[in-house]
Write a protein that holds these residues in place. Structure first.
Motif, PDB file in Angstrom:
ATOM      1  N   LEU A 535      16.137 -17.363  12.454  1.00 38.36           N
ATOM      2  CA  LEU A 535      18.131 -16.566  12.088  1.00 38.36           C
ATOM      3  C   LEU A 535      17.442 -15.589  11.819  1.00 38.36           C
ATOM      4  O   LEU A 535      18.718 -14.590  12.456  1.00 38.36           O
ATOM      5  N   VAL A 536      16.890 -15.217  11.109  1.00 38.88           N
ATOM      6  CA  VAL A 536      16.350 -14.076  10.772  1.00 38.88           C
ATOM      7  C   VAL A 536      15.596 -12.950  11.581  1.00 38.88           C
ATOM      8  O   VAL A 536      16.485 -11.834  11.734  1.00 38.88           O
ATOM      9  N   ARG A 537      15.372 -13.294  12.943  1.00 41.19           N
ATOM     10  CA  ARG A 537      15.203 -11.844  14.010  1.00 41.19           C
ATOM     11  C   ARG A 537      15.863 -12.256  14.724  1.00 41.19           C
ATOM     12  O   ARG A 537      16.294 -11.302  15.143  1.00 41.19           O
ATOM     13  N   PHE A 555      29.783  -8.123  11.539  1.00 45.50           N
ATOM     14  CA  PHE A 555      29.011  -7.408  10.703  1.00 45.50           C
ATOM     15  C   PHE A 555      28.228  -8.095  10.054  1.00 45.50           C
ATOM     16  O   PHE A 555      27.020  -7.970   8.494  1.00 45.50           O
ATOM     17  N   TYR A 556      28.913  -7.580   8.346  1.00 42.97           N
ATOM     18  CA  TYR A 556      28.673  -7.925   7.229  1.00 42.97           C
ATOM     19  C   TYR A 556      29.077  -9.584   6.717  1.00 42.97           C
ATOM     20  O   TYR A 556      27.463  -9.605   5.881  1.00 42.97           O
ATOM     21  N   SER A 557      29.413 -10.060   7.452  1.00 36.67           N
ATOM     22  CA  SER A 557      28.611 -11.572   7.366  1.00 36.67           C
ATOM     23  C   SER A 557      27.639 -12.042   8.452  1.00 36.67           C
ATOM     24  O   SER A 557      26.924 -12.722   6.893  1.00 36.67           O
ATOM     25  N   THR A 558      27.232 -10.831   8.879  1.00 35.25           N
ATOM     26  CA  THR A 558      25.645 -11.900   9.782  1.00 35.25           C
ATOM     27  C   THR A 558      25.066 -11.106   8.353  1.00 35.25           C
ATOM     28  O   THR A 558      23.710 -11.551   8.257  1.00 35.25           O
ATOM     29  N   VAL A 559      24.838  -9.971   7.770  1.00 38.87           N
ATOM     30  CA  VAL A 559      24.470  -9.211   6.153  1.00 38.87           C
ATOM     31  C   VAL A 559      24.217 -10.510   5.388  1.00 38.87           C
ATOM     32  O   VAL A 559      23.245 -11.438   5.275  1.00 38.87           O
ATOM     33  N   LEU A 560      25.492 -11.140   4.670  1.00 39.48           N
ATOM     34  CA  LEU A 560      25.201 -11.477   4.084  1.00 39.48           C
ATOM     35  C   LEU A 560      25.189 -13.140   4.385  1.00 39.48           C
ATOM     36  O   LEU A 560      24.010 -13.730   3.375  1.00 39.48           O
ATOM     37  N   ARG A 561      25.125 -13.714   5.308  1.00 36.21           N
ATOM     38  CA  ARG A 561      24.245 -15.086   5.646  1.00 36.21           C
ATOM     39  C   ARG A 561      22.837 -14.532   6.028  1.00 36.21           C
ATOM     40  O   ARG A 561      22.258 -15.746   5.923  1.00 36.21           O
ATOM     41  N   ALA A 575      21.846 -22.518   0.953  1.00 36.40           N
ATOM     42  CA  ALA A 575      21.909 -22.015   1.522  1.00 36.40           C
ATOM     43  C   ALA A 575      23.804 -20.326   0.868  1.00 36.40           C
ATOM     44  O   ALA A 575      24.180 -20.017   0.644  1.00 36.40           O
ATOM     45  N   PRO A 576      24.726 -21.645   1.658  1.00 35.99           N
ATOM     46  CA  PRO A 576      26.475 -21.004   1.314  1.00 35.99           C
ATOM     47  C   PRO A 576      26.431 -21.236   0.153  1.00 35.99           C
ATOM     48  O   PRO A 576      27.390 -20.213  -0.402  1.00 35.99           O
ATOM     49  N   ALA A 577      25.873 -21.709  -1.372  1.00 35.62           N
ATOM     50  CA  ALA A 577      26.357 -21.371  -2.446  1.00 35.62           C
ATOM     51  C   ALA A 577      25.203 -20.206  -2.871  1.00 35.62           C
ATOM     52  O   ALA A 577      25.911 -20.037  -4.257  1.00 35.62           O
ATOM     53  N   ILE A 578      24.705 -19.870  -2.253  1.00 36.32           N
ATOM     54  CA  ILE A 578      23.870 -18.777  -3.127  1.00 36.32           C
ATOM     55  C   ILE A 578      24.886 -16.864  -3.522  1.00 36.32           C
ATOM     56  O   ILE A 578      25.383 -16.911  -2.030  1.00 36.32           O
ATOM     57  N   THR A 579      24.894 -16.384  -4.642  1.00 38.70           N
ATOM     58  CA  THR A 579      25.033 -15.450  -4.940  1.00 38.70           C
ATOM     59  C   THR A 579      24.704 -14.070  -5.541  1.00 38.70           C
ATOM     60  O   THR A 579      23.241 -14.472  -5.192  1.00 38.70           O
ATOM     61  N   GLU A 580      24.637 -12.994  -5.581  1.00 40.44           N
ATOM     62  CA  GLU A 580      24.002 -11.990  -6.408  1.00 40.44           C
ATOM     63  C   GLU A 580      23.297 -12.957  -7.646  1.00 40.44           C
ATOM     64  O   GLU A 580      21.964 -12.433  -8.239  1.00 40.44           O
ATOM     65  N   ALA A 581      23.854 -13.913  -8.532  1.00 40.07           N
ATOM     66  CA  ALA A 581      23.577 -14.828  -9.750  1.00 40.07           C
ATOM     67  C   ALA A 581      21.619 -15.201  -9.398  1.00 40.07           C
ATOM     68  O   ALA A 581      21.043 -15.348 -10.301  1.00 40.07           O
ATOM     69  N   GLU A 599      22.209  -4.476  -4.376  1.00 41.11           N
ATOM     70  CA  GLU A 599      23.220  -3.753  -3.549  1.00 41.11           C
ATOM     71  C   GLU A 599      23.558  -4.020  -2.012  1.00 41.11           C
ATOM     72  O   GLU A 599      24.794  -3.748  -2.176  1.00 41.11           O
ATOM     73  N   LEU A 600      22.872  -4.583  -1.959  1.00 40.86           N
ATOM     74  CA  LEU A 600      23.405  -4.958  -0.602  1.00 40.86           C
ATOM     75  C   LEU A 600      24.850  -6.263  -0.579  1.00 40.86           C
ATOM     76  O   LEU A 600      25.643  -6.310   0.088  1.00 40.86           O
ATOM     77  N   PHE A 601      24.137  -7.016  -1.748  1.00 39.61           N
ATOM     78  CA  PHE A 601      24.891  -8.318  -2.065  1.00 39.61           C
ATOM     79  C   PHE A 601      26.259  -7.684  -2.494  1.00 39.61           C
ATOM     80  O   PHE A 601      27.500  -7.888  -2.623  1.00 39.61           O
ATOM     81  N   GLU A 602      26.847  -6.608  -2.951  1.00 36.07           N
ATOM     82  CA  GLU A 602      27.545  -6.170  -3.057  1.00 36.07           C
ATOM     83  C   GLU A 602      28.668  -5.364  -2.745  1.00 36.07           C
ATOM     84  O   GLU A 602      29.276  -4.849  -2.669  1.00 36.07           O
ATOM     85  N   ALA A 603      27.757  -4.384  -1.718  1.00 36.56           N
ATOM     86  CA  ALA A 603      28.482  -3.836  -0.222  1.00 36.56           C
ATOM     87  C   ALA A 603      29.048  -4.592   0.753  1.00 36.56           C
ATOM     88  O   ALA A 603      29.952  -4.889   1.307  1.00 36.56           O
ATOM     89  N   CYS A 604      28.535  -6.082   0.605  1.00 38.79           N
ATOM     90  CA  CYS A 604      29.189  -7.115   1.179  1.00 38.79           C
ATOM     91  C   CYS A 604      30.522  -7.744   0.585  1.00 38.79           C
ATOM     92  O   CYS A 604      31.365  -8.246   1.322  1.00 38.79           O
ATOM     93  N   GLU A 605      30.447  -7.705  -0.725  1.00 38.40           N
ATOM     94  CA  GLU A 605      31.631  -7.920  -1.696  1.00 38.40           C
ATOM     95  C   GLU A 605      32.442  -7.035  -1.686  1.00 38.40           C
ATOM     96  O   GLU A 605      33.971  -7.336  -1.723  1.00 38.40           O
TER      97      GLU A 605
END
Length: 915
Positions: A535-537, A555-561, A575-581, A599-605
C-alpha cells in the motif's frame, strides 16, 4: 569310590580268567560267586545264599534295575574277555638332531608284564630314566586297561639306528613288539658343556640323498630359552636348492637338548634340488632379541639383538637315470596314482568337442606333472592343449591332486575309441620309473554334414600350433565405432559431479519456499507487513498525480491513510483508530523525527479548515511524506521473512557444489608401460591422419600380417584420444597374433571395460587367457560382481544419476503442489529404493575396478623375488600373460601374488597394471 573300582577290577579279572577256559558254565558260576562276595557291599538287596535255579541259580528276586545292572556287568565282562592283549613300542619322533633326546615308550594293552621290561643294549644310544603309568577306561561299553613304561633315549653319534623288536613275558603269555627306526642328524650342540645356549638353530632334512628336481621336506628348528623375544622370520637360502616359502605360523612345542628344556619353533619348508653333487643345505639365520641382566616386575634390565646361524647339512643330489626311462617321461618325480580318467560325451558327431578329464594324485613335485603330448595314436583326433589346476592337501604343496581338462574332436566317423592313457614318473623311494595306464574309452562317432571346430585355445607348444589357434579367434572389427576423446569415467569428471547438485538444490529451494509460504499463512503480522509495504509503495506512486491534478481531498486522505497504515503495522494496532497521539507509543522515535511526522498529521487535520491549496503546495509535501514513512519503517518491527535465508541457503549449496567439483580431479588414464618410441616408429599412421584413416591403415597392416605394426598403429590412435572398444579389441588381436599374450589380455580388458556385453571380446579374452595358462582372472569375483560387470561404470553412473534426479524432482513437486503431495508418496518411496539400488550397484562396480589392483606380465619370463631388490632370492617364475594381484608398491617394484597364493616382488617394467 576307590573300593568300588578295586572290586570292579577284581570282578572283571575273574570274568577274564574264566573266559579264557571257554567254559560258559564256569563263567556264570564265577559271576554268581562274585555276586555273593559283593552283594553285601555293592548290592545289598540281592538275596545271598539262595539255592541255584538252573545254570544261573537263584539270585533271589532281583528287581528290574538289578537285572539291568547284571546285564551291563555281563556285557563289560564279555568285552574285556574278547579284547586281545598287545605289546607295542613307539618313539615320539623318528628324526632328531645330535644332542636332543627322544622318548621311547613300551605299552602293554590288556596284559601285565611279569617283570620289569628289559631295554636293548645299543651302540650309540643311551637309555635313561623311566616311569610307569596305568590307564583304565570304558568307551562305548568296552573296558580297556593299559600299562606304559617311558624312557629317554639320548644318541651319542649321528646315523641311522634300528631298535629291534622286543619280547616280554606277561600274564597272557609271551608277546613281541615291532622294530623302530631312528635317524640322528648332525646338530649344532651348545658350545660349552653345562652352559646352555640361549638360542639354537638347526636344519633337519627328511633325507640326505635326493634326486635332481625332487622336492623334499626340511625342518628349520629354532630353540630358545625364556630370556629371548621379538622373534623375526628366519632367513634360509642355498645356491643348489630352491627354498619354498617359510610359514608365518610354525609348529610350537617344548623340547629338550641334553637336560635343558627349550621352547621350539618348527618351520616345515619344501626344498627342491637343482644341482648335481654334494652341496650344503643352508645355513639358515634367525634374528631375535636376547634379554640380559635381572628380571624385574617391569621386565629385563638389559637386552641385545642377536642373529643366530644354523648348521648346513650336506645333501647328495643324484641324477635321474636315463637307462629305462619311458618315452612319455617328462620329469615328474614323486609317488603318484591315476585317480580319474574319463571322457564325456562318448556319443558325438564328427567335429564335436569331447572333454577328457584326468586327475593325478599323490606326493611329489607337481610342477613337472603334465599330460603326455599327442602321439600317433591320436592322429584321428584334433587335440587342444589342456588346462590344469592344482589342489594341495598339505601346507608344503607336496601332496595333493592335479586336474587336467583337454578338448579333443574326432575328425572322421571311423573313430571307435579314445586311445589308452599313460603317465610315467620317477619314484625316488625305489629309484625306478613307473607308468600309470588307463584302457581305451569306447566312443561312438556319427557322421555329420559339417564339421565346425570349437574355439578352444590353450598354450601352444610349437609355432604351427600357435598359428592354428590364432586363426580361430574372432576377427578384427572393420569399423572403429564411436570414438571418444577420453575414457575418463563420469564419476571422475568434475562437470558431471557438479551437475548432480542441481536436483537436490532445487528441492531445498522448494522446501524453503513452502515453509516460507506456510509461515506467512500462519503469521498475520507478516501478512500485514507485506500488505502495508504494498500500500505504501502504491500510495507514494499515486501522490504525484494527485498533486498535479490538485485533488486536495484525495491527496490528504491518501497521506493520512499511509501514515495510519504504517504506524498501525509498526505498533500492531488498528490503522483507522490511529491519531497524532499514537506517536507517544513509538519507541525509538527521536524528537526531530516525531516532529516531522506530527507536522504531517497536523497538515492533514488543517486541511479540513483550509481546503484551498495549490499544486505546488501539495507537491512540496511529498518528500516530507516519504521521509516520515521511512522514519516509521525504521522503528522495531517483527522478524523478517525467510527470503533472505532461502537465498543464503541456495548460495551456500552452490558454493558447496563448486568446491566438490573442483576437488574431483581427473584420474590419469592407464597407459602402456612399454617403449612407445619403438612402437610409433613402426606405426603406419601419423598424427596428421584422421581417426578413420588411421584405423583403416592399422586394419590393412593387420590383414597383411604385419601384426606389430598394426598394434603400434592402434596404440597411436589411443595416444591421440581416439578411444573405443573396437580400437582396443583390434589391438588385442594384433598382439595375440604377434605372440604377446600379456599385452593382448590388457587390450581385451580395456575393450571389455568399454563394451562389457560384447561376446567377441569375451571370446578372444578367454582364448588369450587359455594360451597364457589361466582360464580365469586373478580376481574373478563372485556371481554378484560378475553380474554387476555386465554394465559399464558410466552406464551404472547414468542410471544412478537419473534415478537420483527423478527422486529429488518428485520431492520438489511435492513441496510445490499440495495436490501432488497427497498422491505421490508411493512414487517417491519407489524412486528412493531404485536410487539406493543403483548407487549400491555403482559402488560395487567402482570397487570392482579400483578396489583391488591387478597386473599382467608382458615379458616372456619374469622372476618374482622375495624382496624388492635385484639381489633378493627368487621366489617363483611367471610367464607372459600371467595375471597377478598387486599387494603393495615400493618404488619400481610391485608385490604380487598369484592364484596359488605365492607372494613375490616384480619390477614394474615387466608388467602392466590391469584396468
Amino acid at each position: 569310590m576307590m573300593v568300588f573300582l578295586a572290586e570292579q577290577r577284581q570282578r572283571l579279572a575273574v570274568f577274564h580268567m574264566v573266559s579264557r577256559n571257554d567254559s560258559s558254565a564256569k563263567c556264570l558260576g564265577a559271576f554268581e560267586d562274585a555276586q555273593r562276595g559283593l552283594s553285601g557291599k555293592i548290592y545289598p538287596n540281592f538275596e545271598v545264599g539262595a539255592p541255584r535255579r538252573g545254570a544261573l541259580g537263584r539270585l533271589g528276586e532281583p528287581s528290574l534295575p538289578q537285572a539291568l545292572a547284571i546285564l551291563v556287568i555281563l556285557f563289560l565282562a564279555f568285552q574285556s574277555a574278547v579284547a586281545a592283549p598287545t605289546f607295542s613300542t613307539s618313539l615320539d619322533r623318528d628324526t632328531i638332531s645330535l644332542g636332543e633326546t627322544v622318548t621311547f615308550t613300551m605299552t602293554f594293552q590288556e596284559c601285565t608284564p611279569n617283570a620289569d621290561p628289559r631295554l636293548p643294549a645299543m651302540s650309540g644310544l643311551e637309555f635313561a630314566g623311566g616311569g610307569m603309568t596305568e590307564q583304565f577306561s570304558i568307551v562305548n561299553g568296552a573296558a580297556s586297561q593299559s600299562k606304559s613304561y617311558t624312557f629317554e633315549v639320548r644318541p651319542t653319534r649321528q646315523g641311522d639306528f634300528t631298535i629291534p623288536a622286543l619280547s616280554a613275558e606277561t600274564d597272557q603269555g609271551r608277546l613281541e613288539s615291532h622294530a623302530l627306526h631312528l635317524r640322528v642328524v648332525k646338530g649344532n650342540i651348545p658350545s660349552a658343556p653345562g652352559v646352555p645356549d640361549v638360542v639354537v638353530v638347526r636344519l633337519v632334512s627328511a633325507t640326505n640323498t635326493v634326486y635332481i628336481g625332487e622336492t623334499f621336506r626340511v625342518d628349520l628348528q629354532c630353540y630358545w630359552l625364556d630370556n629371548a623375544g621379538n622373534f623375526q622370520l628366519p632367513q634360509f637360502s642355498s645356491d643348489a636348492f630352491i627354498i619354498g616359502n617359510i610359514p608365518n605360523h610354525p609348529n610350537h612345542s617344548n623340547s629338550r637338548i641334553g637336560n635343558v628344556p627349550y621352547n621350539l619353533f618348527d618351520f616345515q619348508i619344501p626344498v627342491t634340488a637343482t644341482k648335481l653333487g654334494k652341496h650344503p643345505l643352508g645355513p639358515a639365520t634367525w634374528g631375535l632379541t636376547v634379554y640380559t641382566g635381572q628380571r624385574t616386575f617391569f621386565g629385563w634390565t638389559g637386552q641385545r639383538p642377536g642373529t643366530f646361524t644354523s648348521d648346513a647339512p650336506e645333501i647328495n643330489v643324484l641324477p635321474i637315470p636315463t637307462m629305462g626311462a619311458p618315452a612319455d617321461f617328462h620329469g615328474a618325480i614323486g609317488n603318484f596314482t591315476l585317480a580319474q580318467c574319463e571322457a564325456a560325451p562318448t556319443s558325438v558327431g564328427v567335429g564335436d568337442p569331447i572333454t577328457l578329464k584326468v586327475r593325478i594324485a599323490g606326493e611329489g613335485s607337481f610342477d613337472n606333472v603334465t599330460l603326455p603330448a599327442s602321439q600317433s595314436d591320436w592322429r584321428e583326433f584334433k587335440t587342444y592343449s589342456p588346462s590344469s589346476r592344482f589342489e594341495s592337501s598339505d601346507p608344503l604343496q607336496i601332496q595333493g591332486s592335479k586336474y587336467f581338462e583337454q578338448v579333443i574332436t574326432p575328425i572322421n566317423a571311423q573313430v571307435a575309441e579314445i586311445p589308452p592313457f599313460s603317465f610315467s614318473f620317477f619314484d625316488p623311494t625305489t629309484g625306478s620309473f613307473r607308468t600309470l595306464t588307463h584302457p581305451a574309452i569306447p566312443l561312438i562317432v556319427h557322421p555329420t554334414a559339417a564339421t565346425p571346430q570349437p574355439t578352444v585355445i590353450a598354450s601352444a607348444n610349437s609355432q604351427q600350433e600357435e598359428q592354428q589357434q590364432n586363426h580361430d579367434i574372432v576377427h578384427i572389427k572393420p569399423q572403429p565405432g564411436r570414438l571418444a576423446a577420453t575414457a575418463l569415467p563420469l564419476v571422475r569428471q568434475p562437470t558431471f559431479l557438479a551437475l548432480q547438485a542441481l536436483a537436490p538444490l532445487a528441492w531445498i529451494c522448494a522446501v524453503f519456499w513452502r515453509r516460507s509460504k506456510e509461515k506467512l499463512a500462519n503469521n498475520p503480522r507478516m501478512r500485514r507487513q507485506r500488505e502495508v509495504a504494498r500500500l505504501v509503495r502504491e500510495g507514494l506512486e499515486e501522490l504525484p498525480g494527485l498533486a498535479t491534478a490538485n485533488d486536495v481531498d484525495k491527496f490528504y486522505s491518501t497521506v493520512l491513510r499511509l501514515l495510519q497504515e504504517q504506524l498501525g503495522e509498526r505498533l500492531d494496532i488498528s490503522a483507522p483508530a490511529i491519531t497524532e497521539a499514537a506517536l507517544a507509543d513509538c519507541k525509538g522515535l527521536d524528537a526531530t523525527a516525531a516532529k516531522s511526522v506530527r507536522e504531517l498529521f497536523e497538515a492533514c487535520e488543517k486541511y479540513r479548515y483550509t481546503p484551498e491549496h495549490t499544486s505546488q503546495e501539495l507537491a512540496s509535501l511529498i518528500p516530507k511524506v516519504r521521509n516520515a514513512l521511512e522514519i516509521i519503517q525504521n522503528l522495531p518491527a517483527p522478524a523478517p521473512g525467510r527470503r533472505q535465508t532461502l537465498v543464503s541457503g541456495a548460495i551456500a549449496l552452490a558454493l558447496l557444489a563448486s568446491i566438490l567439483s573442483a576437488q574431483a580431479q581427473p584420474a590419469p588414464d592407464l597407459k602402456f608401460k612399454a617403449d612407445k618410441t619403438a612402437l610409433l616408429e613402426n606405426a603406419r599412421s601419423g598424427k596428421a591422419q584422421s581417426p578413420t584413416a588411421s584405423f583403416e591403415a592399422a586394419n590393412k597392416a593387420y590383414e597383411e600380417g604385419h601384426y606389430a605394426d598394426a598394434a603400434a598403429a592402434y596404440q597411436n590412435m589411443l595416444d591421440h584420444g581416439s578411444i573405443s572398444s573396437a580400437v582396443y579389441f583390434n589391438e588385442g588381436n594384433a598382439w595375440l597374433k604377434a605372440g604377446k599374450l600379456g599385452r593382448a589380455i590388457f587390450c581385451y580388458l580395456r575393450a571389455e571395460e568399454l563394451a562389457p556385453r560384447d561376446p567377441d571380446i569375451r571370446a578372444n579374452l578367454q582364448i588369450a587367457r587359455t594360451q597364457a595358462g589361466a582360464n580365469t582372472a586373478v580376481l574373478p569375483g563372485n556371481r554378484w560382481t560378475r553380474w554387476i560387470g555386465r554394465l559399464t561404470i558410466n552406464e551404472w553412473t547414468a542410471a544412478a544419476s537419473v534415478s537420483f534426479a527423478c527422486f529429488f524432482l518428485v520431492l520438489m513437486a511435492r513441496q510445490l503442489s499440495p495436490r501432488f503431495s497427497s498422491s505421490s508418496g508411493g512414487l517417491a518411496i519407489a524412486l528412493g529404493i531404485v536410487s539406493v539400488w543403483f548407487f549400491s550397484c555403482l559402488g560395487l562396480s567402482i570397487d570392482q575396478r579400483w578396489g583391488e589392483e591387478s597386473s599382467i606380465v608382458i615379458v616372456p619370463e619374469a622372476v618374482a623375488r622375495r624382496g624388492p631388490m635385484d639381489e633378493s632370492q627368487s621366489a617363483f617364475t611367471v610367464h607372459d600373460g600371467a595375471e597377478l594381484a598387486v599387494q603393495a608398491h615400493d618404488g619400481e617394484w610391485l608385490q604380487v601374488s598369484g592364484p596359488s597364493r605365492e607372494i613375490g616382488w616384480l619390477q614394474q617394467k615387466d608388467v602392466m597394471l590391469s584396468p
